[in-house]
Design an enzyme around this catalytic site. Structure first.
Site, PDB file in Angstrom:
ATOM      1  N   ASP A  90      45.294  42.454  42.863  1.00  0.00           N
ATOM      2  CA  ASP A  90      44.074  42.463  42.064  1.00  0.00           C
ATOM      3  C   ASP A  90      44.102  41.226  41.175  1.00  0.00           C
ATOM      4  O   ASP A  90      45.136  40.921  40.562  1.00  0.00           O
ATOM      5  CB  ASP A  90      44.014  43.732  41.208  1.00  0.00           C
ATOM      6  CG  ASP A  90      42.675  43.890  40.522  1.00  0.00           C
ATOM      7  OD1 ASP A  90      41.773  44.472  41.136  1.00  0.00           O
ATOM      8  OD2 ASP A  90      42.536  43.428  39.377  1.00  0.00           O
ATOM      9  N   LEU A  91      42.989  40.507  41.120  1.00  0.00           N
ATOM     10  CA  LEU A  91      42.965  39.258  40.356  1.00  0.00           C
ATOM     11  C   LEU A  91      42.911  39.528  38.863  1.00  0.00           C
ATOM     12  O   LEU A  91      42.215  40.439  38.406  1.00  0.00           O
ATOM     13  CB  LEU A  91      41.771  38.402  40.779  1.00  0.00           C
ATOM     14  CG  LEU A  91      41.720  37.983  42.255  1.00  0.00           C
ATOM     15  CD1 LEU A  91      40.574  37.015  42.491  1.00  0.00           C
ATOM     16  CD2 LEU A  91      43.040  37.371  42.703  1.00  0.00           C
TER      17      LEU A  91
ATOM     18  N   ASP B 293      37.420  41.815  43.658  1.00  0.00           N
ATOM     19  CA  ASP B 293      38.594  40.937  43.556  1.00  0.00           C
ATOM     20  C   ASP B 293      39.863  41.665  44.000  1.00  0.00           C
ATOM     21  O   ASP B 293      40.955  41.390  43.507  1.00  0.00           O
ATOM     22  CB  ASP B 293      38.757  40.419  42.129  1.00  0.00           C
ATOM     23  CG  ASP B 293      38.928  41.544  41.117  1.00  0.00           C
ATOM     24  OD1 ASP B 293      38.611  42.695  41.462  1.00  0.00           O
ATOM     25  OD2 ASP B 293      39.363  41.276  39.986  1.00  0.00           O
TER      26      ASP B 293
END
Length: 312
Positions: free
Chosen positions: A180-181, A223
């Site tokens: 996950d960004l 994301d």
């Protein structure tokens, strides 16, 4: 000349499945070599199978050691291919579009007569090949994320289930990495969605350049990303996760916008199902986020942990 591609073609202009599978009029094509080849090729819309059928006909014209086909949807080799001294290349053209390039290899020099006979065979393949390319491209579009080109959630679900089943049957390792960004929302909020798309493309490139097998990369949407590792790759999953996180944070576009990635890793344990493995990787990802981001956390490989998460 570019290979046949739908990258700039609207789906409204792609032939329907019915038109793809209908039988064209072959009266204008020569059929002096390989009687029945057209009919054989029309039995399959699988590119690898069509190449195999064609290679058997081509082998009657010339003793070949290899046939390789280069297309916009991938490179295919006939079964049993191996390199030889002599090489002959041919472009398969239909209505001024290059469908594919064929690379023939043989221990003997290819004569002009043999080239002409191969061309007659290739002419018979043009429409079946075009149809197979259309279907293959449509199938790829249905399984790919339109922005990054990585596998989408549908492709992941199918690949994940198959990988777990195969690993349990073969008693081989399997690992799942969820990423996950970090700080991605701020990019969209302050710089707009165009900048967000730029970051997502950069992340996809960084992941492709890090992993040996890019087919195991997926974007869920937003994301969120996933990496599926099997066999010997799964054994070094923690190292892979750290490399991915480092590659993303060091990419010049991600660095420009202050974006990094957190990762959660879980290794498949005996008698574990897909849901449990996913939950453990997701829990490890949450721990990485809570610990300060731009980190990797691995789920404990214990039967107790699996049992607890399976009930969740």
């Amino acid at each position: 000349m570019e290979l046949f591609s739908f990258s700039e073609m609207s789906l409204d202009h792609v032939p329907s499945y019915a038109s793809v599978t209908s039988k064209p009029n072959w009266s204008h094509l020569t059929n002096t070599v390989g009687p029945g080849l057209v009919e054989q090729l029309q039995t399959s819309l699988d590119l690898a199978q069509q190449l195999q059928i064609f290679s058997m006909a081509a082998g009657k014209v010339l003793p070949l050691t290899a046939i390789e086909m280069h297309t916009a949807v991938g490179v295919f080799s006939a079964a049993g291919s191996y390199p030889a001294e002599h090489e002959y290349r041919s472009m398969l053209l239909l209505n001024d579009q290059c469908l594919a390039e064929l690379v023939y290899q043989s221990e003997v020099q290819i004569s002009p007569l043999q080239q002409r006979r191969l061309l007659e065979l290739e002419t018979q393949w043009l429409f079946p090949l075009r149809n197979a390319l259309v279907v293959t491209r449509l199938q790829q579009l249905a399984l790919k994320d339109t922005l990054t080109g990585l596998g989408n959630r549908r492709f992941f679900d199918d690949s994940f289930a198959k990988a777990v089943q195969f690993s349990e049957r073969k008693q081989q390792p399997c690992a799942l990495i969820l990423l996950d960004l970090d700080n991605f929302k701020a990019v969209n909020d302050h710089h707009g969605h165009h900048a967000g798309d730029e970051v997502l493309l950069a992340v996809a490139d960084a992941m492709r350049n890090t992993l040996r097998v890019s087919d195991n990369l997926f974007r869920f949407g937003g994301d969120e990303f996933a990496v599926l590792l099997t066999s010997e790759d799964a054994a070094s999953a923690e190292l892979v996760a750290h490399r991915l996180v480092k590659a993303i944070s060091q990419h010049h576009t991600c660095d420009k916008f202050g974006v990094s990635a957190s990762a959660g890793l879980a290794q498949l344990v005996e008698l574990e199902d897909c849901k449990s493995l996913f939950n453990r990787a997701d829990s490890a990802l949450y721990q990485a986020k809570q610990a300060g981001k731009n980190l990797v956390r691995q789920s404990a490989k214990t039967t107790a942990t699996v049992a607890e998460l399976a009930k969740a």
